[in-house]
Enzyme design. Structure first.
Site, mmCIF file in Angstrom:
data_model
loop_
_atom_site.group_PDB
_atom_site.id
_atom_site.type_symbol
_atom_site.label_atom_id
_atom_site.label_comp_id
_atom_site.label_asym_id
_atom_site.label_seq_id
_atom_site.Cartn_x
_atom_site.Cartn_y
_atom_site.Cartn_z
ATOM 1 N N HIS A 89 0.730 -1.474 0.012
ATOM 2 C CA HIS A 89 -0.242 0.194 -0.178
ATOM 3 C C HIS A 89 0.998 1.344 0.089
ATOM 4 C CE1 HIS A 89 0.422 -0.213 4.590
ATOM 5 N NE2 HIS A 89 0.384 1.206 4.111
ATOM 6 N N ASP A 134 -0.217 -7.401 1.271
ATOM 7 C CA ASP A 134 0.375 -5.917 1.606
ATOM 8 C C ASP A 134 1.762 -6.144 1.454
ATOM 9 O OD1 ASP A 134 0.345 -3.379 1.565
ATOM 10 O OD2 ASP A 134 -0.453 -3.209 3.540
ATOM 11 N N SER A 228 3.926 2.573 8.029
ATOM 12 C CA SER A 228 3.615 1.171 6.942
ATOM 13 C C SER A 228 4.578 0.667 6.867
ATOM 14 C CB SER A 228 3.010 1.997 6.349
ATOM 15 O OG SER A 228 1.760 1.928 6.687
#
Length: 272
Positions: A89, A134, A228
């Site tokens: 992402h 992801d 992230s």
């Protein structure tokens, strides 16, 4: 930087604590805001909350993904002298030309060594609505020279269950709302068994796939979007990639992609 992050529901759902949760698309938009250096709102915090400032070289495998203008937007994991592992992402809408990796940094804005990219490969099954699969890998143009502040970390092959102490690190906001942390932060978290994590997350538990691992869940500690792609580690082994959470540090476990599940695909890309 560690503050429970994302926005995990497919709609707004109250998980027993009266939270009005946003959607995963808002979480992804938070990454875009950082990439454009627009800042982020209270919901889109990007910090390890309740953590501590790392010592120089404490996490030599920590990577910062940055724009060509040197704006940090995600973390990463140094796997060897040419490859970095991160979250899809973070990179799904990016190219090697507009993405750099910085290694050996303690400060978010100064120091470290910048590498340009030859390749950026997102997992072919990445699914934005559910943030499944992801994971991505990034190859540098030049070989990376190791030092006391730049070292790879082995990618774990064992399945990790619940109740294990791990550490997550990254840069991000230090208040809500606020500014990104000046220096690398870290916090220790406990892993969860997937069924227990899914139960704790209520309606959002449908996003706890077998290839995910949950950790955290202590109010006041957690991860957010600028964390992230960063590392969840046990000792000198990376076991997770920061993927999602419920913003921010509200006592719910955070979601990571399980490295042992993705390891075969990751290694296949390294050899391609």
């Amino acid at each position: 930087m560690i503050r429970t992050f994302l926005i995990l529901c497919l709609g707004t759902v109250a998980l027993g604590k009266g939270l009005d949760l946003q959607s995963p698309h808002d979480f992804i938009d938070a990454i875009g805001r950082l990439e454009r250096e627009e800042g982020i709102t209270e919901y889109f915090e990007s910090r390890i909350v309740g953590g501590s400032t790392a010592a120089l070289g404490q996490f030599p495998y920590q990577v910062s993904l940055r724009t060509p203008a040197n704006a940090h937007f995600c973390g990463g994991i140094l796997a060897n002298n040419r490859w970095v592992v991160s979250a899809a992402h973070c990179t799904i809408n990016r190219t090697p030309a507009n993405t750099n990796v910085v290694l050996g940094a303690h400060s978010r804005t100064t120091g470290g060594t910048t590498f340009t990219l030859a390749r950026l490969i997102n997992h072919p099954d990445y699914h934005a609505p559910t943030i499944a699969w992801d994971v991505c890998v990034l190859q540098t143009n030049d070989a990376i020279a190791f030092s006391n502040v730049i070292q790879p970390i082995p990618l774990g092959s064992n399945h990790i269950g619940g109740g294990v102490t791990a550490v997550v690190s990254g840069w991000g906001l230090t208040s809500s709302p606020g500014s990104l942390a000046a220096n690398l932060q870290f916090v220790h978290v406990q892993t969860w068994e997937n069924p227990a994590c899914a139960t704790a997350l209520g309606a959002s538990g449908s996003m706890v796939f077998p290839h995910k691992i949950c950790a955290g869940g202590v109010e006041g500690q957690g991860v957010c979007s600028a964390d992230s792609g960063g590392p969840l580690a046990i000792g000198n082994t990376a076991i997770g990639i920061v993927s999602w959470g419920i913003p921010c540090a509200r006592g719910f476990p955070d979601g990571y992609d399980r490295i042992s599940s993705h390891r075969p695909w990751i290694l296949q890309q390294f050899e391609s």
